[in-house]
Design a protein around this motif. Structure first.
Motif, PDB file in Angstrom:
ATOM      1  N   SER A 120      -0.365  15.605   0.406  1.00  0.00           N
ATOM      2  CA  SER A 120      -0.722  14.574   1.394  1.00  0.00           C
ATOM      3  C   SER A 120      -2.149  14.126   1.146  1.00  0.00           C
ATOM      4  CB  SER A 120      -0.431  15.004   2.828  1.00  0.00           C
ATOM      5  OG  SER A 120      -0.776  16.306   3.111  1.00  0.00           O
ATOM      6  N   GLY A 121      -3.099  14.393   2.056  1.00  0.00           N
ATOM      7  CA  GLY A 121      -4.461  13.885   1.888  1.00  0.00           C
ATOM      8  C   GLY A 121      -4.964  13.358   3.209  1.00  0.00           C
TER       9      GLY A 121
ATOM     10  N   PHE B 100       0.840  -1.200   0.000  1.00  0.00           N
ATOM     11  CA  PHE B 100       0.000   0.000   0.000  1.00  0.00           C
ATOM     12  C   PHE B 100       0.873   1.247   0.000  1.00  0.00           C
ATOM     13  CE2 PHE B 100      -2.469   2.995   2.878  1.00  0.00           C
ATOM     14  CZ  PHE B 100      -3.408   3.366   1.931  1.00  0.00           C
ATOM     15  N   PHE B 101       0.483   2.209  -0.846  1.00  0.00           N
ATOM     16  CA  PHE B 101       1.166   3.496  -0.918  1.00  0.00           C
ATOM     17  C   PHE B 101       0.198   4.555  -0.354  1.00  0.00           C
ATOM     18  CE2 PHE B 101       1.884   7.379  -3.519  1.00  0.00           C
ATOM     19  CZ  PHE B 101       3.127   7.708  -3.008  1.00  0.00           C
ATOM     20  N   PRO B 102       0.499   5.129   0.823  1.00  0.00           N
ATOM     21  CA  PRO B 102      -0.508   5.913   1.537  1.00  0.00           C
ATOM     22  C   PRO B 102      -0.915   7.286   0.976  1.00  0.00           C
ATOM     23  CG  PRO B 102       1.080   4.961   3.076  1.00  0.00           C
ATOM     24  CD  PRO B 102       1.631   4.784   1.692  1.00  0.00           C
TER      25      PRO B 102
ATOM     26  N   MET C 156       2.979  14.939  -7.276  1.00  0.00           N
ATOM     27  CA  MET C 156       2.858  14.680  -5.839  1.00  0.00           C
ATOM     28  C   MET C 156       4.190  14.923  -5.139  1.00  0.00           C
ATOM     29  SD  MET C 156       0.524  11.243  -6.259  1.00  0.00           S
ATOM     30  CE  MET C 156       0.507  10.729  -4.536  1.00  0.00           C
ATOM     31  N   ILE C 157       5.290  14.536  -5.806  1.00  0.00           N
ATOM     32  CA  ILE C 157       6.616  14.809  -5.262  1.00  0.00           C
ATOM     33  C   ILE C 157       6.895  16.310  -5.303  1.00  0.00           C
ATOM     34  CG2 ILE C 157       9.089  14.596  -5.752  1.00  0.00           C
ATOM     35  CD1 ILE C 157       8.562  11.711  -6.635  1.00  0.00           C
TER      36      ILE C 157
ATOM     37  N   PRO D  66       3.062  12.963   5.258  1.00  0.00           N
ATOM     38  CA  PRO D  66       2.913  13.469   3.897  1.00  0.00           C
ATOM     39  C   PRO D  66       3.815  12.728   2.912  1.00  0.00           C
ATOM     40  CG  PRO D  66       4.342  14.902   5.140  1.00  0.00           C
ATOM     41  CD  PRO D  66       3.867  13.832   6.102  1.00  0.00           C
ATOM     42  N   MET D  67       3.719  13.121   1.661  1.00  0.00           N
ATOM     43  CA  MET D  67       4.462  12.482   0.560  1.00  0.00           C
ATOM     44  C   MET D  67       5.937  12.282   0.897  1.00  0.00           C
ATOM     45  SD  MET D  67       4.027  11.261  -2.528  1.00  0.00           S
ATOM     46  CE  MET D  67       5.016  10.777  -3.934  1.00  0.00           C
ATOM     47  N   ARG D  68       6.571  13.315   1.516  1.00  0.00           N
ATOM     48  CA  ARG D  68       8.022  13.208   1.705  1.00  0.00           C
ATOM     49  C   ARG D  68       8.417  11.996   2.540  1.00  0.00           C
ATOM     50  NH1 ARG D  68      10.594  17.262   2.106  1.00  0.00           N
ATOM     51  NH2 ARG D  68       9.150  18.985   1.870  1.00  0.00           N
ATOM     52  N   GLN D  69       7.508  11.489   3.357  1.00  0.00           N
ATOM     53  CA  GLN D  69       7.859  10.304   4.144  1.00  0.00           C
ATOM     54  C   GLN D  69       7.807   9.025   3.309  1.00  0.00           C
ATOM     55  OE1 GLN D  69       6.276   9.841   8.089  1.00  0.00           O
ATOM     56  NE2 GLN D  69       6.451  12.010   8.528  1.00  0.00           N
ATOM     57  N   TRP D  70       7.335   9.103   2.079  1.00  0.00           N
ATOM     58  CA  TRP D  70       7.148   7.903   1.266  1.00  0.00           C
ATOM     59  C   TRP D  70       8.034   7.878   0.038  1.00  0.00           C
ATOM     60  CZ3 TRP D  70       4.966   4.059   3.721  1.00  0.00           C
ATOM     61  CH2 TRP D  70       4.316   4.402   4.906  1.00  0.00           C
ATOM     62  N   VAL D  71       8.959   8.830  -0.054  1.00  0.00           N
ATOM     63  CA  VAL D  71       9.909   8.844  -1.165  1.00  0.00           C
ATOM     64  C   VAL D  71      11.275   8.444  -0.621  1.00  0.00           C
ATOM     65  CG1 VAL D  71      10.918  10.188  -3.032  1.00  0.00           C
ATOM     66  CG2 VAL D  71       8.609  10.718  -2.224  1.00  0.00           C
TER      67      VAL D  71
END
Lengths: 477, 477
Positions: A174-175, A154-156, A168-169, A183-188
């Motif tokens: 976020s959302g 899963f990609f949050p 998104m980057i 937010p996005m930065r925690q998933w890159v």
């Protein structure tokens, strides 16, 4: 080639004359180079198609903010060559993926070249054991999650539908999932970035944790395309949330709803998502008919829970008790798939519902994206309601109250633009006074450039400019 | 004033002559300015005291890596003035807080001025409702958590004892809690930073979430003092973990232990901490006597759990089952406070235990800090054991396997330095081949500068240099 001539007002802004060249001759020359590189069908000069990359219903830029040329590359090497050509010819560059930016990040305020990434839309490789995935920039986050289902991964980050990884980057989106997952930065994990001069940089390898030098990944995430263009990203994944439960709590007042929300945040209860919709938002949902259910038009909290079965049940009960202690009129919870889809889908439909409250196609959809420390949230939202009422406008507050982040949306005729903009300007400054930010997740774009200085101060903006080295700088100059 | 004269080998490195001035005359001149500013008792020129800020048991720099002068300011304004003076006189500057850096980040490789923050050690303000705290740089993380207990608040990063906020920010430290809570960078909301020229920048306000401009906070975290000195920070907090349980699982082989660990990571089970100690580490703990309990000298996993009671029990049972499926010899779990303190304290004592394995005070304590994608972890650790054995050395592997991050520690006499360094160099390159990093949490310091280029490539290092603008650049030039 039918190449667009930029209005002089653009090319002369802030001494742009010396910095940039978007003259007809130069654009025609580079267009020929791009045709050699990617083929003529991927070099677009038709006005309508160029306009589509700059102005969308979510991103209503000025009619003059249009790129001179659109190029669709298919590889990192092609992007590198495009940027090398633009750099040599002093042409400003913007990236384009999903086109859902709200503060106008896709508006080509200086014309120039739009690099449209939509031919680079591959999911390159899923590393199931490492729980990461390599993607190209034009992958949509919903499509990605569909693809990942078979791996139980899963990609949050969940911004507006249609958003794509590149944008998104760029915007550090976020959302609703950011309350639990960040937010996005925690998933890159890392990115391949092409700098203004065509240099290709890989920001880091694939370890989950690193202290090796400056964090280029976090520098590029949220830099809105001004430092370089992202051509590939390694995204962190997690396991699919289990035992989803949804709850909806209806309150007699905004104050009561926000009090319940802040109490939940401060309790440290690991709720999955915690969203607020004011009564005007609930009215718009009913009016739009986008939800199959008719809702009570009260200030409402939408909650999601997940985890081990026993933990989820305890969380739902704690949330119910907290809601009731704050005079909740009705608290309903469910683990049925159809309720989760319907109720959460309702929350997700609110932006579109409000958009449909336009009485006329030329009506405006004005919005703010403030975030404040949680202790200031109730005051911030209640004052916003007062200021909207005093202006005689129809407006809503809604959003990610678990993060202290909410949106103010005003739908009004063009004749009331100034009044509407005044409300948003007030909201920005009030958020700053409350030690908050003018943008929790949408970014600066071209609309909030002055606000950025108001918020962080000229010294911090100067440090940002320095950190950019000699990048494209479509925005920050 | 008795001002130290720097060895010429330092001031002439890489054309430093033009960049820096650490001549006796200049240092004497600025010392007088600093005395005016902070008082003579806070401007230190005695060799012994200067050496203490550069060389510690954890950070064995070269004897020549000593600052010319140490200054102890008490405010942001004083730090700004110190940097203004140093900038005007082209004197390199280093910050100093706890002195626990392992890769030599406190080593004054170019001499110059050491800004010792130990007079700036205040917890300025706890915002209980917002779950954040404002601190000065010389606050120790253990003291901070003691202070926060009465608020039921918790600051997760847990590097070595003695580490302080300023250094923790500089190095983007982590520790055993990072598996659940992430590294230092996830716990810094904003900072006050003084740049090389004395400019004071506040990186952002206090919202939990922001997309306002470049992320200066994340740019500064992990930049090892090269972009500026941090004089104040707003740290994010969370609630104190509830229902702590500890477990220790003893395995017949490294392979079995790491297999169990990676299976747990990939299951997505929200374990609090997941640590590995190899049998040589367990032997050193017994030998040192630092733990009150005598342990089996097997490859061992240490686990922590927390959360709602029912969830924790389910997690412990899942961990037990996974361990048993991987041939675990013994799995013990406990929720008793004294067991948690003793068992987890044992895990925490391992660095000190290994340090005490020195047979002679001049013996070396060499260490690496690699991190790899979790799928490569078993191979990486097993190969490391083989390489150590082949070199005929006594060495350990231990650490944060939940993050794919582990330390290789070699304690050996000076005569075996080359052999030991060869093992670490091998480990660095192997980690890079495995798409990992040479440093998961300790940072680059002066020891890993060349490795940084090996890992991220010259283009990324060039981008880091650009991003620094015209900062102090004690290291990256």
């Amino acid at each position: 080639m039918n190449v667009n001539k930029q209005p002089t007002s653009l090319s002369s802004r802030n001494g742009d004359h010396d910095l940039y060249d978007t003259s007809e001759e130069t654009i025609e020359k580079v267009a020929l180079e791009f045709i050699q590189l990617v083929g003529s069908q991927y070099v677009i000069s038709k006005l309508d198609e160029r306009r589509l990359r700059s102005i969308t219903k979510w991103s209503p830029a000025s009619p003059s903010h249009i790129p001179n040329l659109v190029v669709l590359p298919q590889s990192t090497a092609e992007v590198s060559e495009i940027l090398r050509v633009c750099s040599r010819n002093r042409i400003p560059v913007l990236g384009y993926c999903g086109g859902t930016s709200m503060p106008g990040a896709i508006a080509a305020t200086r014309g120039g070249v739009c690099v449209d990434f939509n031919r680079m839309d591959k999911i390159v490789e899923v590393h199931k054991e490492d729980m990461d995935v390599v993607v190209q920039p034009a992958v949509n986050w919903q499509d990605l999650n569909s693809h990942l289902e078979e791996y139980d991964l899963f990609f949050p980050p969940d911004p507006g539908p249609g958003a794509k990884i590149g944008g998104m980057i760029a915007m550090n989106c976020s959302g609703t999932n950011a309350y639990r997952y960040g937010p996005m930065r925690q998933w890159v994990i890392s990115m391949t970035v092409v700098l203004a001069d065509g240099t290709i940089v890989k920001t880091r390898h694939r370890p989950r944790k690193s202290s090796a030098g400056y964090d280029l990944t976090n520098l590029v995430v949220g830099s809105e395309g001004t430092l370089g263009l992202v051509t590939e990203a390694v995204l962190k994944l997690t396991s699919v949330p289990k035992n989803l439960h949804v709850a909806v709590a209806s309150f007699p007042s905004t104050h009561a709803a926000i009090k319940a929300a802040t109490t939940l945040v401060q309790s440290g209860l690991p709720i999955y998502a915690l969203e607020f919709l004011d009564k005007h938002s609930m009215w718009a949902i009913n009016k739009s008919g986008l939800s199959k259910k008719l809702w009570k038009e009260n200030p409402t909290l939408f909650l999601l829970f997940s985890g081990l079965q026993a933990a989820v049940q305890a969380q739902v009960e704690t949330a119910r008790r907290t809601a009731e202690e704050n005079h909740c009129k009705e608290f309903v919870a469910s683990a049925r798939r159809e309720d989760i889809d319907l109720w959460w889908g309702t929350r997700k439909s609110v932006a579109q519902s409000l958009m449909e409250m336009k009485n006329h196609p030329t009506d405006l959809f004005l919005n703010a994206d403030t975030a404040v420390p949680i202790s200031r949230l109730a005051d911030m939202i209640e004052e916003t309601h007062q200021v909207i009422a005093k202006a005689g406008l129809a407006g809503s507050t809604l959003g990610h109250v678990g993060d202290g982040n909410f949106h103010t949306v005003i739908v009004c005729p063009e004749s009331q633009r100034d009044k509407g903009e005044d409300v948003l300007t007030w909201a920005h400054h009030r958020a700053i006074e409350f030690e908050g930010t003018v943008t929790g997740e949408h970014g600066i774009g071209f609309k909030l450039r002055d606000r950025l200085v108001d918020e962080v101060g000229p010294e911090a903006v100067a440090m940002m400019k320095k950190a950019s080295g000699h990048a494209l700088l479509e925005r920050f100059r």
